[in-house]
Scaffold this motif. Structure first.
Motif, PDB file in Angstrom:
ATOM      1  N   ASN A 149       5.416  32.853  26.021  1.00  0.00           N
ATOM      2  CA  ASN A 149       5.891  33.587  27.174  1.00  0.00           C
ATOM      3  C   ASN A 149       7.052  33.464  27.720  1.00  0.00           C
ATOM      4  OD1 ASN A 149       5.495  34.075  29.983  1.00  0.00           O
ATOM      5  ND2 ASN A 149       3.337  34.614  29.672  1.00  0.00           N
ATOM      6  N   MET A 150       7.801  34.761  27.769  1.00  0.00           N
ATOM      7  CA  MET A 150       9.085  34.377  28.375  1.00  0.00           C
ATOM      8  C   MET A 150       9.242  33.801  29.800  1.00  0.00           C
ATOM      9  SD  MET A 150      10.875  38.083  27.706  1.00  0.00           S
ATOM     10  CE  MET A 150       9.962  38.871  29.112  1.00  0.00           C
ATOM     11  N   PHE A 151       8.071  34.023  30.554  1.00  0.00           N
ATOM     12  CA  PHE A 151       8.433  33.410  31.870  1.00  0.00           C
ATOM     13  C   PHE A 151       7.940  31.952  32.021  1.00  0.00           C
ATOM     14  CE2 PHE A 151       7.014  37.806  31.949  1.00  0.00           C
ATOM     15  CZ  PHE A 151       8.234  38.239  32.516  1.00  0.00           C
ATOM     16  N   ILE A 152       7.627  31.201  31.197  1.00  0.00           N
ATOM     17  CA  ILE A 152       7.381  29.802  31.066  1.00  0.00           C
ATOM     18  C   ILE A 152       8.518  29.218  30.216  1.00  0.00           C
ATOM     19  CG2 ILE A 152       5.983  27.952  30.397  1.00  0.00           C
ATOM     20  CD1 ILE A 152       5.318  29.344  32.971  1.00  0.00           C
ATOM     21  N   GLY A 153       9.605  28.595  30.740  1.00  0.00           N
ATOM     22  CA  GLY A 153      10.571  28.239  29.963  1.00  0.00           C
ATOM     23  C   GLY A 153      10.461  26.739  29.487  1.00  0.00           C
ATOM     24  N   GLY A 154       9.509  26.286  29.261  1.00  0.00           N
ATOM     25  CA  GLY A 154       9.317  25.014  28.793  1.00  0.00           C
ATOM     26  C   GLY A 154      10.021  24.638  27.609  1.00  0.00           C
TER      27      GLY A 154
END
Lengths: 314, 314, 314, 314
Positions: free
Chosen positions: A304-309
């Motif tokens: 998921n691009m929106f979670i940059g962990g």
């Protein structure tokens, strides 16, 4: 993450989605599309390093259908540039169905509803329809790294017989001076592009090239201009899944495009392309099982691009 | 990329955008908003490691306005969960203006038009308006890591006097049973949230927390649930910039939200939060110079999510 | 046709419609409206010569509801003239429901949806609400030739408590600068006008005056300007029955206006006014049995304007 | 009123409208329509007693254009009955333009926008297009009491070449299963019907028959069923003048239908038919001077249906 781990996660997702095997309906408005085994399921993932993993009915060829809208857009942008293209099609999502004529005003709302893709098809250069279609086919072959991309003539013939709505759209676009040239020829090219046949492995390779900023996975050659890639992926992210693009973005979180043939292509920039094939569709025209698998691997493979962990490469 | 390099690129972008200093108009429908120096410009960037760079009018406090819609959504999701929230607001972009009542049917089309944010405001728990607003203020202070976040009473009073449209929306939502409770109180909370005052540095810190998956930049504590972050950033990406969300996504390529006070907050997942402040707006209500600066640094700092060439941390 | 014959036809129509006695639902969104005997039926017809025939529950007083829109329009036209009035409300039918906000743009689409009637209410001259309402009441008394027209306070109170939608509309109109003055006061007047109470005989007398070109049935005095009558009847003909105005015009064929209280007033220019009262409504908000009776007498008394076979007076 | 008096009023109206001689534009989307003398003006009035008065360019033949929608409706109603016809087209006015596809849902909103008239054309019985068109031509000749009604082949050819929008509509209707049969053939018939050529005298005679309840002006024979007449005139009254049907009804006050060829036909039930021809149009597609003349004679000859002061025959 190494390939073995990726393989495990993909297999788990496929297994976890088996309960959806009978959910949804195969598209019926193109009669030939019903002549498939509805329970088929295949998927593939191609990393930007050029490794491909494939599962299930990976050799079955299906018609690309609306995923051709991505190809139409890429070619229109390469042939005429963004200024011309975006004077004819816009960049915004719409609540209207893919075959609606309502979101056509001075321009078509975006390139991923039918009207938008008929418009981008009109911006693919070439002589007659045959020649233009051969350019498209060559492009798909180059991007997929495979010559074995075919033209599904039965699908084409079936769709041409029942394509009243798309014909209506083509003449409407002509009456609004959004498309130039012969409406019947442009419609013909649009339907041919929808009738391109390939398998999940080939489509996943195309996804890999897009994930790789347009560069070949074999030799790093720039197959698609980087700005064209950026524009295309952004539009897939905001408008790629019809009226549920926003919902899908929340659940899956990377640019994707579906086709009523049952395929979904997804691109995780910098990481991988992915493709599922499963012909049963939800009411929006998106593959039921495909969506489920993509949502799960988005989670388990941290795509998921929106979670940059984890933003490192695989 | 090290901080020195980042600083150089930011400075270059600020300089390159100076020619837009006089472009656009300050929002006039809230009279108090006109009482600002129209030519102000400030910006800040906060990395997920907690380092902040700030430039220009970095100490000026402005009202957060529609950026409060992000806070409303986060708090509603935390207070009631996605199922309840998304039974009231949808997830899809709309071609209608931010203050339109048309995209309200069974639910409001998305949480980032006024009607959607009035709805999420109705889902913020607490006793009376005072108490609920204090919870919001506390949340903003926690996320920005600063107690110096204030309530701009003149802005609030000015907006309350002229907020016929939002009052109309509130009663409409009530008549559709989308909001429960007292319409006047909910409207009051919504306008208070819009009137929160902070500066670019503080807003950029909030962006940093979102970029960091909701974890504190100081101690790594989870300040916002990870799924709430994912959902919020996805919606900012598809609907955050009103009717030009798609166009903006192509040009900038990371989740953002603008306010008519002149600020834009942007989040690059895994990398940084960024904030610009420049009160002159385009016709959509987005800051003219802010957009230009963000587009440039997206390019020079390689922040566009859709081009994965450099996905390592800064 | 003499009165005896007319009486026979009316009685026949009443009888023929008895099978609809239990069809339809009483309006429930104003709680007080449910406190009526749902099976009541009354009707009256007043010729331009001033003769009135009345049947059934002719003495029961009901609230005029949307029929007040006719009065609002007449008074606005008399107070400000057509140029001003039609700069605020248009003249065209709409497919949207009576309480919709969508058909409000620069102006409200027509004076017979709620938004239009709130707008015309804002164009009734007078000091405070009390004074303006007294002018309306006096007008209705004059037109009906009866002082026994009353204000139904319970209906008014009930509606004021539940009128979120109309309040939303009033503030919306204010935000669009279609209405000037205090939104709450205008709403108050609008709801008071809806709460005027009278019976079929009185309403049929008003219809008689309109059928008589605005002249008193007693002394021939011009009670309403002839051009105002012409404009009002024309608008009743094209927009008077909500989204089924066209269908109703085919079936009944003379200008009419319905109210959710259960009444319908009809005007046959040059011949008569007619009124039915029956509280059960169809999904559009029009009285089920009322429509049936009016369709039948249109046929049997040859009242349809579009068939000119008998255009002589009764 | 005797014929001499009528003649005087008509002459006065023609004279009073001379200042509009150069106002408006001739329709240009059908190239052949521009090949007329733009300043032509003709008019005729036919009483239900069969007397016709004609003035100006009374012998010039023009194409009937959208006035053919009245004929299509009449023939569809006669061939298939109202139940079938109104399952395909509705009865309500629309704010959308005559060539819009938006007001097409389960059915077309009304029979007087292009989509509605293509639908009613599909409900005209007969073998091939030739045969069906010959039935239409025969009907127009019978109603006008003249064999000299012709087919304007140049207009037809010109329109067929440029009719992208109508072709789009035809295929759209087909895709929605509103029309059955061959879309190209139905379109062909629709365009042929638009290309029927006659003069004001002939068209006014048709109006006279409709004003006479469908009975022949010569021998009283029922040429059109009375219920069909009633339905047709009612629809002309509510939807006959496109998006300004309501406004026109206020100003003129009797059922009318315009065509982009420049003609307007009006029917005053029980009194007369009337026709004007003047090719310059307003933005809605209605003849500028024609409207003016009709508004004036409505006043001076007391033809407005909504003012019943004089309801006797002429």
């Amino acid at each position: 993450m190494d390939l073995v781990e990726i393989e495990q996660k993909l297999k788990a997702a496929v297994k976890d989605s088996e309960f959806l095997k009978k959910e949804g309906e195969v598209a019926s408005y193109i009669p030939e599309l019903e002549n498939v085994d509805k329970d088929n399921f295949g998927m593939a993932l191609t990393t930007v390093k050029g490794q491909t993993l494939a599962f299930g009915d990976e050799k079955i060829k299906f018609s690309i259908q609306s995923i051709s809208k991505v190809i139409n857009l890429i070619m229109a942008l390469e042939d005429f540039g963004p200024e011309k293209v975006f004077s004819k099609v816009g960049t915004e999502a719409t609540a209207y169905k893919f075959n609606s004529l309502i979101p056509i005003d001075e321009k078509v709302v975006n390139p991923f509803i039918n009207a938008g893709a008929i418009t981008t098809a009109s911006l693919i250069k070439g002589g007659d329809v045959e020649e233009r279609f051969n350019r498209v086919l060559a492009k798909v072959r180059e991007l997929s790294g495979s010559e074995d991309v075919i033209f599904l003539e039965e699908v084409y013939n079936s769709e041409m017989k029942t394509t009243d709505r798309n014909r209506s759209i083509a003449y409407y676009l002509k009456s609004k001076e959004i498309i130039e040239g012969d409406s019947e020829e442009i419609l013909d090219l649009y339907v041919r592009n929808c009738s391109i046949g390939l398998n999940v492995r080939q489509l996943s390779e195309i996804g890999g090239v897009l994930a790789n900023g347009g560069r070949s996975l074999k030799d790093g050659r720039q197959l698609i201009d980087k700005n064209v890639v950026k524009t295309t992926l952004s539009l897939m992210s905001t408008c790629g899944m019809y009226e549920e693009s926003g919902r899908y973005s929340i659940e899956v979180g990377f640019p994707s495009k579906s086709g009523v043939g049952g395929a979904i292509i997804g691109i995780v920039p910098g990481k991988c392309g992915v493709c599922t094939y499963s012909p049963r569709l939800d009411k929006f025209g998106n593959s039921v099982r495909g969506k489920k698998v993509l949502a799960e691997i988005s989670e388990t493979l941290n795509l998921n691009m929106f979670i940059g962990g984890n933003n490192g490469n695989f």
